[in-house]
Design a protein around this motif. Sequence first.
Motif, PDB file in Angstrom:
ATOM      1  N   ARG A  35      12.514   4.831   2.549  1.00 13.90           N
ATOM      2  CA  ARG A  35      11.672   5.690   3.377  1.00 13.90           C
ATOM      3  C   ARG A  35      11.473   5.186   4.799  1.00 13.90           C
ATOM      4  O   ARG A  35      11.052   5.948   5.669  1.00 13.90           O
ATOM      5  CB  ARG A  35      10.292   5.837   2.725  1.00 13.90           C
ATOM      6  N   GLY A  36      11.724   3.904   5.009  1.00 15.10           N
ATOM      7  CA  GLY A  36      11.417   3.309   6.296  1.00 15.10           C
ATOM      8  C   GLY A  36      10.079   2.601   6.244  1.00 15.10           C
ATOM      9  O   GLY A  36       9.181   2.988   5.482  1.00 15.10           O
ATOM     10  N   TYR A  37       9.949   1.572   7.045  1.00 16.36           N
ATOM     11  CA  TYR A  37       8.731   0.759   7.043  1.00 16.36           C
ATOM     12  C   TYR A  37       7.504   1.577   7.443  1.00 16.36           C
ATOM     13  O   TYR A  37       6.465   1.553   6.779  1.00 16.36           O
ATOM     14  CB  TYR A  37       8.911  -0.411   8.002  1.00 16.36           C
ATOM     15  N   ASP A  38       7.632   2.335   8.522  1.00 20.72           N
ATOM     16  CA  ASP A  38       6.463   3.047   9.052  1.00 20.72           C
ATOM     17  C   ASP A  38       6.043   4.214   8.179  1.00 20.72           C
ATOM     18  O   ASP A  38       4.890   4.652   8.232  1.00 20.72           O
ATOM     19  CB  ASP A  38       6.731   3.522  10.483  1.00 20.72           C
ATOM     20  N   ARG A  39       6.939   4.718   7.320  1.00 21.34           N
ATOM     21  CA  ARG A  39       6.601   5.855   6.455  1.00 21.34           C
ATOM     22  C   ARG A  39       6.197   5.433   5.048  1.00 21.34           C
ATOM     23  O   ARG A  39       6.023   6.279   4.171  1.00 21.34           O
ATOM     24  CB  ARG A  39       7.787   6.834   6.395  1.00 21.34           C
ATOM     25  N   THR A  40       6.079   4.136   4.827  1.00 20.60           N
ATOM     26  CA  THR A  40       5.654   3.619   3.528  1.00 20.60           C
ATOM     27  C   THR A  40       4.238   3.082   3.647  1.00 20.60           C
ATOM     28  O   THR A  40       3.953   2.247   4.505  1.00 20.60           O
ATOM     29  CB  THR A  40       6.588   2.490   3.056  1.00 20.60           C
ATOM     30  N   SER A  41       3.366   3.542   2.786  1.00 24.08           N
ATOM     31  CA  SER A  41       1.970   3.100   2.833  1.00 24.08           C
ATOM     32  C   SER A  41       1.738   1.927   1.895  1.00 24.08           C
ATOM     33  O   SER A  41       2.494   1.701   0.936  1.00 24.08           O
ATOM     34  CB  SER A  41       1.039   4.243   2.448  1.00 24.08           C
ATOM     35  N   VAL A  42       0.685   1.192   2.168  1.00 28.10           N
ATOM     36  CA  VAL A  42       0.278   0.097   1.282  1.00 28.10           C
ATOM     37  C   VAL A  42      -0.011   0.635  -0.117  1.00 28.10           C
ATOM     38  O   VAL A  42       0.351   0.016  -1.125  1.00 28.10           O
ATOM     39  CB  VAL A  42      -0.957  -0.635   1.851  1.00 28.10           C
TER      40      VAL A  42
END
Length: 206
Positions: A35-42
Amino acid sequence: MARSTTPSATRKAPKAVTTVPQRLLAEATRLFAERGYDRTSVQEIVEAAGVTKGALYHYFGSKDDLLHEIYGRVLRLQLQRLEAIAGKPDPVEARLFEAAADVVVTSIANLDDTKIFFRSMHQLSPEKQKAVRADRRRYHEKFRALVEEGQSQGVFRPGLSPDLVVDYFFGSVHHLGTWYRHDGQMSAEQVATEYADLLLHSVRQP
């Protein structure tokens, strides 16, 4: 110059993921790749790992720390292996060949990790970016020292800039993530041999 011996292992073999940090890193790596780093939530990471947010913050502190560790573990492995290779009593030509082949094999074995990192490094905090650059500089300096050793022995061309040799070679290594495929026509060992041969041909005395 074709050589038959290169470091073994083409792609990272599946490992038993048992500890909480291992599960968090494994799921973060998978999700960042998909998904990409910025589109993955904690929240997505902890749900996938089957742990709580409290567990993530206990071991890593933040999503930023996860990204930093994904690449940091690869770089630590490569530095450890380079130090072992550089310390061998073998001729400098053989050590440079082995070092060059090893970084290709280990980069391909951890291709998702390196792709994620280079795609997302700019999203790290300035402090972590500085720390990563320092770690990479230590690796490059150790690699460069092999080139300088060969020059001092008269084995490698004296007119070459060791820094330029390192930058040129690692530019190619960092580019692996844009074209290498595990199901492609060349194995990691074959690519490693070709890369190492090209490097040796470029630095050796004519």
